[in-house]
Write a protein that holds these residues in place. Structure first.
Motif, PDB file in Angstrom:
ATOM      1  N   ASP A  18      30.850  82.355  18.115  1.00 13.08           N
ATOM      2  CA  ASP A  18      31.048  83.669  17.507  1.00 13.08           C
ATOM      3  C   ASP A  18      30.844  84.783  18.529  1.00 13.08           C
ATOM      4  OD1 ASP A  18      31.906  83.216  14.986  1.00 13.08           O
ATOM      5  OD2 ASP A  18      29.904  83.093  14.097  1.00 13.08           O
ATOM      6  N   LEU A  19      29.775  84.661  19.300  1.00 10.67           N
ATOM      7  CA  LEU A  19      29.473  85.699  20.290  1.00 10.67           C
ATOM      8  C   LEU A  19      30.609  85.856  21.294  1.00 10.67           C
ATOM      9  CD1 LEU A  19      25.755  85.087  21.320  1.00 10.67           C
ATOM     10  CD2 LEU A  19      26.662  86.748  19.712  1.00 10.67           C
ATOM     11  N   LEU A  20      31.156  84.709  21.706  1.00  8.79           N
ATOM     12  CA  LEU A  20      32.199  84.744  22.720  1.00  8.79           C
ATOM     13  C   LEU A  20      33.581  84.937  22.099  1.00  8.79           C
ATOM     14  CD1 LEU A  20      30.961  81.844  25.057  1.00  8.79           C
ATOM     15  CD2 LEU A  20      30.714  84.285  25.443  1.00  8.79           C
ATOM     16  N   GLY A  21      33.632  84.880  20.779  1.00  5.39           N
ATOM     17  CA  GLY A  21      34.896  85.089  20.087  1.00  5.39           C
ATOM     18  C   GLY A  21      35.881  83.963  20.317  1.00  5.39           C
ATOM     19  N   VAL A  22      35.360  82.740  20.400  1.00  6.52           N
ATOM     20  CA  VAL A  22      36.251  81.587  20.569  1.00  6.52           C
ATOM     21  C   VAL A  22      35.926  80.557  19.492  1.00  6.52           C
ATOM     22  CG1 VAL A  22      36.503  81.902  23.057  1.00  6.52           C
ATOM     23  CG2 VAL A  22      34.672  80.450  22.187  1.00  6.52           C
ATOM     24  N   ARG A  23      36.768  79.526  19.386  1.00  6.45           N
ATOM     25  CA  ARG A  23      36.494  78.494  18.412  1.00  6.45           C
ATOM     26  C   ARG A  23      35.370  77.598  18.930  1.00  6.45           C
ATOM     27  NH1 ARG A  23      41.166  75.156  16.853  1.00  6.45           N
ATOM     28  NH2 ARG A  23      41.633  75.257  19.074  1.00  6.45           N
ATOM     29  N   ARG A  24      34.682  76.972  17.967  1.00  5.58           N
ATOM     30  CA  ARG A  24      33.524  76.184  18.350  1.00  5.58           C
ATOM     31  C   ARG A  24      33.884  75.080  19.341  1.00  5.58           C
ATOM     32  NH1 ARG A  24      29.168  72.510  15.041  1.00  5.58           N
ATOM     33  NH2 ARG A  24      28.644  71.430  16.952  1.00  5.58           N
ATOM     34  N   VAL A  25      35.039  74.486  19.126  1.00  3.55           N
ATOM     35  CA  VAL A  25      35.435  73.385  19.998  1.00  3.55           C
ATOM     36  C   VAL A  25      35.571  73.872  21.449  1.00  3.55           C
ATOM     37  CG1 VAL A  25      37.906  73.693  19.495  1.00  3.55           C
ATOM     38  CG2 VAL A  25      37.086  71.498  20.332  1.00  3.55           C
ATOM     39  N   GLY A  26      35.959  75.130  21.599  1.00  9.01           N
ATOM     40  CA  GLY A  26      36.073  75.718  22.938  1.00  9.01           C
ATOM     41  C   GLY A  26      34.721  75.728  23.647  1.00  9.01           C
ATOM     42  N   VAL A  27      33.682  76.104  22.882  1.00 13.28           N
ATOM     43  CA  VAL A  27      32.342  76.136  23.452  1.00 13.28           C
ATOM     44  C   VAL A  27      31.858  74.721  23.765  1.00 13.28           C
ATOM     45  CG1 VAL A  27      29.924  76.689  22.957  1.00 13.28           C
ATOM     46  CG2 VAL A  27      31.704  78.321  22.383  1.00 13.28           C
ATOM     47  N   THR A  28      32.141  73.800  22.847  1.00 15.68           N
ATOM     48  CA  THR A  28      31.729  72.407  23.062  1.00 15.68           C
ATOM     49  C   THR A  28      32.339  71.853  24.349  1.00 15.68           C
ATOM     50  OG1 THR A  28      31.712  72.153  20.670  1.00 15.68           O
ATOM     51  CG2 THR A  28      31.582  70.139  21.966  1.00 15.68           C
ATOM     52  N   LEU A  29      33.619  72.093  24.512  1.00 13.43           N
ATOM     53  CA  LEU A  29      34.306  71.592  25.710  1.00 13.43           C
ATOM     54  C   LEU A  29      33.743  72.235  26.974  1.00 13.43           C
ATOM     55  CD1 LEU A  29      38.026  71.455  24.500  1.00 13.43           C
ATOM     56  CD2 LEU A  29      36.499  69.530  25.012  1.00 13.43           C
ATOM     57  N   ALA A  30      33.547  73.548  26.908  1.00 18.70           N
ATOM     58  CA  ALA A  30      33.036  74.263  28.086  1.00 18.70           C
ATOM     59  C   ALA A  30      31.633  73.775  28.441  1.00 18.70           C
ATOM     60  CB  ALA A  30      33.034  75.766  27.823  1.00 18.70           C
ATOM     61  N   ALA A  31      30.795  73.590  27.403  1.00 14.61           N
ATOM     62  CA  ALA A  31      29.424  73.145  27.655  1.00 14.61           C
ATOM     63  C   ALA A  31      29.410  71.742  28.253  1.00 14.61           C
ATOM     64  CB  ALA A  31      28.607  73.188  26.366  1.00 14.61           C
ATOM     65  N   SER A  32      30.280  70.874  27.752  1.00  9.04           N
ATOM     66  CA  SER A  32      30.251  69.518  28.298  1.00  9.04           C
ATOM     67  C   SER A  32      30.839  69.473  29.706  1.00  9.04           C
ATOM     68  CB  SER A  32      30.916  68.503  27.356  1.00  9.04           C
ATOM     69  OG  SER A  32      32.261  68.833  27.171  1.00  9.04           O
ATOM     70  N   ALA A  33      31.784  70.361  29.997  1.00 11.98           N
ATOM     71  CA  ALA A  33      32.296  70.438  31.367  1.00 11.98           C
ATOM     72  C   ALA A  33      31.188  70.872  32.333  1.00 11.98           C
ATOM     73  CB  ALA A  33      33.468  71.411  31.440  1.00 11.98           C
ATOM     74  N   LEU A  34      30.406  71.866  31.905  1.00 11.54           N
ATOM     75  CA  LEU A  34      29.314  72.333  32.767  1.00 11.54           C
ATOM     76  C   LEU A  34      28.237  71.257  32.915  1.00 11.54           C
ATOM     77  CD1 LEU A  34      28.916  76.022  31.491  1.00 11.54           C
ATOM     78  CD2 LEU A  34      29.958  75.268  33.635  1.00 11.54           C
ATOM     79  N   GLN A  35      28.074  70.497  31.831  1.00 14.48           N
ATOM     80  CA  GLN A  35      27.074  69.435  31.878  1.00 14.48           C
ATOM     81  C   GLN A  35      27.518  68.306  32.816  1.00 14.48           C
ATOM     82  OE1 GLN A  35      24.058  68.105  28.830  1.00 14.48           O
ATOM     83  NE2 GLN A  35      25.848  66.905  28.207  1.00 14.48           N
ATOM     84  N   GLN A  36      28.830  67.995  32.772  1.00 12.81           N
ATOM     85  CA  GLN A  36      29.333  66.938  33.644  1.00 12.81           C
ATOM     86  C   GLN A  36      29.171  67.279  35.116  1.00 12.81           C
ATOM     87  OE1 GLN A  36      33.325  65.906  32.456  1.00 12.81           O
ATOM     88  NE2 GLN A  36      32.536  64.855  30.639  1.00 12.81           N
TER      89      GLN A  36
END
Ligand SMILES: [Zn+2]
Lengths: 108, 295
Positions: free
Chosen positions: B240-258
């Motif tokens: 919500d804060l970033l104004g994107v869909r949740r899946v977008g955040v999930t993907l971005a977070a897992s990319a950073l985690q990888q």
């Protein structure tokens, strides 16, 4: 601000009865801050759509605490659904809080 | 007390007081769970049914006394004398996740100086939905800046993230205090400039930068303001804060985690590699940081 209950509107996924709680604290004191954070974490995960939490500062409203049978802070009272339950301390024992709130004991 | 020094008497008095207090507590409280909580240091105050007052335990009292020294940087930069004058009107409040401090179009009742560990998001609302984050305020700043400019309504929603404390003041009182506090005026002028720059940059960021780079930026900004490498949030909230869909955040977070830049578990993010995360963040992070550092 802190006397206003935080009402999180229920979303369509969670139509269970709302859990209504009252947390007695001393604003800014370490265990009270901790208790709030711990409770919040549990509520966000397990009560997503439906809970009401009122935070009462006993330095401002000691008589309300006494009327509720509260003798130390932090104290959490589950008002609804019945049976009512009370738990004291900084709520760091997750399973104890879950039991008091009638929640599934989840390990995240 | 075996030592016969001059202060042995006060020490004896002190331990006698402590002992008397402990006895008093035990007489007052018969419930075993409550006594256990007290013994393990999990209690801040005891309510005395006779006086109808709350009695602070020593550790809580000390913590509250210490919190009188502001960890908010706007207040901390003030000359002692100016701060003392302000202090009378400041009230320490505990705020929790989701508390709404200001609503767009509504009167600003209080202004807030967040203490260390508290983050406040400034959101613009789109069609009553949870809004897009345009600014992030921590202990470096103040929430309710329009009041300092003589404007009494908010144009944003200010929402608390996490749990922490802030010093707040009634708007009218703050306006008066500001008139007689030149150091506070100067500090807030600089902060206003920096916040406007942050808002401007964030607007461009939302339009032009990728979710992963924006998430990295947000984590760095939040971590700077919390002065902690560990950040608590939910993916829905961040989406919500970033104004994107949740899946977008999930993907971005897992990319950073990888890339081993962050570790994500149970709604907590820990920054593992700050420099690496900076490299992944869009330029907005450094731009905003430079402006704040210079201001
Ligand atoms: Zn950007």
């Amino acid at each position: 601000m802190r006397r206003k209950p935080i009402v999180i509107p229920s979303d369509s996924a969670a139509v269970t009865a709302a859990v209504v709680m009252r947390l007695y604290v001393v604003g800014g004191a370490p265990n009270s801050v901790q208790a709030l954070a711990n409770l919040e974490a549990i509520c966000q995960r397990q009560l997503k759509g439906s809970y009401q939490l009122e935070v009462v500062d006993v330095l401002e409203q000691p008589l309300r605490a006494l009327a509720d049978g509260v003798i130390v802070t932090p104290s959490l009272i589950k008002l609804s659904p019945l049976p009512a339950a009370q738990i004291v301390g900084n709520l760091s024992d997750k399973s104890k809080v879950q039991r008091a709130l009638g929640l599934e004991e989840k390990i995240w | 007390m075996k030592t016969a020094s001059s202060d042995s008497r006060t020490e004896t008095d002190f331990s006698e007081t402590e002992a008397a207090f402990a006895t008093f507590i035990r007489r007052l409280i018969q419930d075993a769970a409550t006594l256990r909580a007290i013994d393990s240091g999990e209690v801040d105050a005891i309510l005395d049914p006779v006086s109808g007052r709350a009695i602070l335990l020593p550790e809580a009292r000390e913590a509250l006394r210490q919190s009188e020294v502001p960890t908010n940087q706007v207040l901390a930069t003030l000359p002692r004398e100016e701060y003392q004058r302000l202090r009378a009107g400041l009230e320490l409040v505990t705020l929790t996740f989701g508390d709404v401090l200001h609503e767009p179009g509504e009167l600003i009742q209080h202004i807030y100086f967040p203490n260390e560990g508290l983050l406040v998001s400034l959101l613009t609302l789109v069609q009553d939905r949870m809004g897009l984050e345009i600014g992030l305020v921590g202990s470096e700043g103040m929430v309710g800046l329009p009041v300092a400019q003589g404007i009494d309504t908010s144009s944003v929603r200010a929402v608390v993230q996490g749990t922490g404390t802030a010093l707040r003041m009634e708007s009218s009182q703050f306006r008066q205090a500001l008139e007689t506090s030149p150091a506070l005026q100067r500090t807030l002028h600089r902060y206003t400039y920096a916040l406007i720059a942050q808002i401007t940059q964030t607007a461009a960021c939302s339009r032009f930068h990728q979710v992963e780079a924006r998430l990295a930026r947000w984590l760095l900004m939040a971590s700077d303001r919390l002065q902690s490498n560990s950040i608590h949030f939910t993916q829905e909230w961040l989406a919500d804060l970033l104004g994107v869909r949740r899946v977008g955040v999930t993907l971005a977070a897992s990319a950073l985690q990888q890339q081993r830049l962050i570790q994500y578990s149970r709604g907590n993010i820990t920054i593992l590699d700050r420099e690496g995360l900076k490299a992944s963040a869009c330029e907005c992070y450094q731009k905003i940081k430079d402006i704040f550092d210079r201001a």
